[in-house]
Design a protein around this motif. Sequence first.
Motif, short mmCIF file in Angstrom:
data_model
loop_
_atom_site.label_atom_id
_atom_site.label_comp_id
_atom_site.label_asym_id
_atom_site.label_seq_id
_atom_site.Cartn_x
_atom_site.Cartn_y
_atom_site.Cartn_z
N ARG A 40 0.83 -1.21 0.00
CA ARG A 40 0.00 0.00 0.00
C ARG A 40 0.86 1.25 0.00
O ARG A 40 0.54 2.24 -0.66
N SER A 41 1.96 1.20 0.71
CA SER A 41 2.83 2.38 0.76
C SER A 41 3.53 2.62 -0.57
O SER A 41 3.80 3.76 -0.95
N MET A 42 3.78 1.54 -1.32
CA MET A 42 4.47 1.68 -2.61
C MET A 42 3.54 2.09 -3.73
O MET A 42 3.91 2.88 -4.61
N PHE A 43 2.30 1.58 -3.72
CA PHE A 43 1.43 1.74 -4.87
C PHE A 43 0.31 2.74 -4.66
O PHE A 43 -0.70 2.69 -5.37
N LYS A 44 0.48 3.65 -3.71
CA LYS A 44 -0.47 4.74 -3.56
C LYS A 44 0.28 6.06 -3.73
O LYS A 44 0.59 6.77 -2.77
N PRO A 45 0.59 6.40 -4.98
CA PRO A 45 1.39 7.58 -5.25
C PRO A 45 0.61 8.87 -5.00
O PRO A 45 -0.62 8.89 -5.03
N GLY A 46 1.35 9.94 -4.77
CA GLY A 46 0.75 11.24 -4.57
C GLY A 46 1.42 12.29 -5.44
O GLY A 46 2.08 11.99 -6.43
N ARG A 47 1.28 13.52 -5.02
CA ARG A 47 1.82 14.64 -5.77
C ARG A 47 3.34 14.56 -5.92
O ARG A 47 3.90 14.89 -6.97
N VAL A 48 4.00 14.11 -4.86
CA VAL A 48 5.46 14.03 -4.91
C VAL A 48 5.93 13.07 -6.00
O VAL A 48 6.92 13.33 -6.69
N ASP A 49 5.19 11.98 -6.18
CA ASP A 49 5.56 11.02 -7.23
C ASP A 49 5.48 11.67 -8.60
O ASP A 49 6.31 11.39 -9.47
N GLN A 50 4.49 12.52 -8.82
CA GLN A 50 4.38 13.21 -10.09
C GLN A 50 5.55 14.16 -10.30
O GLN A 50 6.09 14.28 -11.41
N ILE A 51 5.95 14.83 -9.23
CA ILE A 51 7.10 15.74 -9.32
C ILE A 51 8.37 14.96 -9.65
O ILE A 51 9.14 15.34 -10.53
N LEU A 52 8.58 13.86 -8.94
CA LEU A 52 9.76 13.04 -9.19
C LEU A 52 9.74 12.46 -10.60
O LEU A 52 10.78 12.35 -11.25
N GLY A 53 8.54 12.10 -11.07
CA GLY A 53 8.44 11.59 -12.43
C GLY A 53 8.83 12.63 -13.46
O GLY A 53 9.50 12.33 -14.45
N ALA A 54 8.41 13.87 -13.22
CA ALA A 54 8.76 14.95 -14.15
C ALA A 54 10.26 15.22 -14.12
O ALA A 54 10.89 15.43 -15.17
N ILE A 55 10.85 15.19 -12.92
CA ILE A 55 12.29 15.40 -12.80
C ILE A 55 13.05 14.30 -13.53
O ILE A 55 14.13 14.52 -14.10
N GLY A 56 12.45 13.08 -13.54
CA GLY A 56 13.09 11.95 -14.20
C GLY A 56 13.28 12.13 -15.69
O GLY A 56 14.11 11.44 -16.31
N PHE A 57 12.52 13.04 -16.29
CA PHE A 57 12.72 13.32 -17.71
C PHE A 57 13.97 14.18 -17.95
O PHE A 57 14.48 14.24 -19.05
N LEU A 58 14.43 14.82 -16.88
CA LEU A 58 15.56 15.74 -17.00
C LEU A 58 16.85 15.18 -16.43
O LEU A 58 17.94 15.53 -16.89
N LEU A 59 16.73 14.33 -15.42
CA LEU A 59 17.91 13.82 -14.72
C LEU A 59 17.90 12.30 -14.72
O LEU A 59 16.84 11.68 -14.77
N PRO A 60 19.07 11.67 -14.62
CA PRO A 60 19.14 10.21 -14.51
C PRO A 60 18.41 9.72 -13.26
O PRO A 60 18.35 10.42 -12.25
N GLN A 61 17.87 8.50 -13.34
CA GLN A 61 17.09 7.96 -12.24
C GLN A 61 17.90 7.82 -10.95
O GLN A 61 17.37 7.98 -9.85
N TRP A 62 19.19 7.53 -11.09
CA TRP A 62 19.98 7.35 -9.86
C TRP A 62 20.09 8.67 -9.09
O TRP A 62 20.20 8.66 -7.86
N ILE A 63 20.03 9.78 -9.80
CA ILE A 63 20.03 11.08 -9.13
C ILE A 63 18.67 11.35 -8.51
O ILE A 63 18.56 11.80 -7.36
N VAL A 64 17.59 11.06 -9.27
CA VAL A 64 16.24 11.29 -8.77
C VAL A 64 16.00 10.53 -7.47
O VAL A 64 15.42 11.05 -6.52
N ARG A 65 16.48 9.28 -7.42
CA ARG A 65 16.26 8.45 -6.23
C ARG A 65 17.03 8.95 -5.01
O ARG A 65 16.72 8.55 -3.89
N ARG A 66 18.02 9.82 -5.23
CA ARG A 66 18.80 10.33 -4.10
C ARG A 66 18.37 11.73 -3.66
O ARG A 66 18.97 12.30 -2.74
N LEU A 67 17.36 12.28 -4.29
CA LEU A 67 16.87 13.58 -3.87
C LEU A 67 16.22 13.47 -2.49
O LEU A 67 15.60 12.45 -2.17
N PRO A 68 16.35 14.50 -1.65
CA PRO A 68 15.88 14.42 -0.26
C PRO A 68 14.36 14.56 -0.11
O PRO A 68 13.85 15.51 0.48
N PHE A 69 13.62 13.58 -0.66
CA PHE A 69 12.18 13.54 -0.50
C PHE A 69 11.82 12.36 0.40
O PHE A 69 12.41 11.28 0.29
#
Length: 351
Positions: free
Chosen positions: A52-81
């Motif tokens: 449930r914690s993994m598959f109930k995305p919110g606004r932050v997931d949309q933000i991280l998804g948008a950032i993923g178009f600009l930066l590599p995923q390994w960087i996105v996963r290390r952002l302080p969210f």
Amino acid sequence: MFRRTPIRTKLLSAEVDEWAGRATLDIIGQGAFGQSFNAVQDPDNELSRTYRSMFKPGRVDQILGAIGFLLPQWIVRRLPFLRNDTMQRSSDFLRDFCRSSIESKRKNPEAGLADERDILTVAMRSGGFSDEDLVEQMMTFLAAGHETTATALTWAVYLLSKNPQIQTRLRDEVQSLLPNPLEDPTAIVTSETIEKMPYLNNVCREVLRLFPPAAATMRVAVKDTTICGQYIPEGTTLMISPWAVNGSTELWGSNAGEFNPERWQPNPSGSSAEVMSTNYQYITFLHGPRSCIGQSFAMGEFKCLVAAWVGAFETELQDPDYVPVIKSGITAKPKDGLHVRVRPLAGSPEQ
């Protein structure tokens, strides 16, 4: 033969997505690991809570998804969210669970490992995977084999509730070919039985055409190429959208947006009544070497779930005028879930 009739006039309220998620989690437990996750009976166990914690995305997931178009995923996963921390903890828990399942099977051969047919046992018996390879494969099945099928079932219930005549026709086929579990709880339904249900197959294919659980996915060009004459240099990130392709009026005609299982009805020659100009106009599971590895398992599971649901319940929307708002995440499904009224059915001998 048994006809299942309403056992009560009062309709019961239900939220489909939560129940679908718990049911598919239990199925993947049996099919992939050979064990019961007990998610239907106990939704608060640790495995269910993790999902449930993994598959109930919110606004932050949309933000991280948008950032993923600009930066590599390994960087996105290390952002302080906080969401990144939650996903990492959940991933670590699931990986540990997979490792412990592998270790348990290996340490207990007397439990019947050679006779078991779950995916993990078959993979271990093949000898073609290291333990970490097995962990990665099982992580894929846990994610892709659980949430996507639950989302597909949610959309199936929505479309059948919106189209009661289709729901009734499908129920007639299900009840005529499948045993009534209330009358014979030990009855076995085989894959051959499910495959001999043409209208069930048509309905399920049409649900997955209109509402493919994975609305979009990304691919990276490994070499210079072209698509429809458009030059694509190596390293280009491409967005592939099953929702767009499956619903294209250019590919499917003016009724592309309609729920019409009849379009899949075979004609007397045995071909699809809907002449497909290319296999690539139906890309719910994608195509090629990177297509969905669990397509056959997912389709079989989905058909069984739809048959079980429509055979057990008459369903209608809680709000007849409900128009779903799509929540984007790992899958695309109705925001705030799908609320329906169900009338349980029971079996009685048909004269």
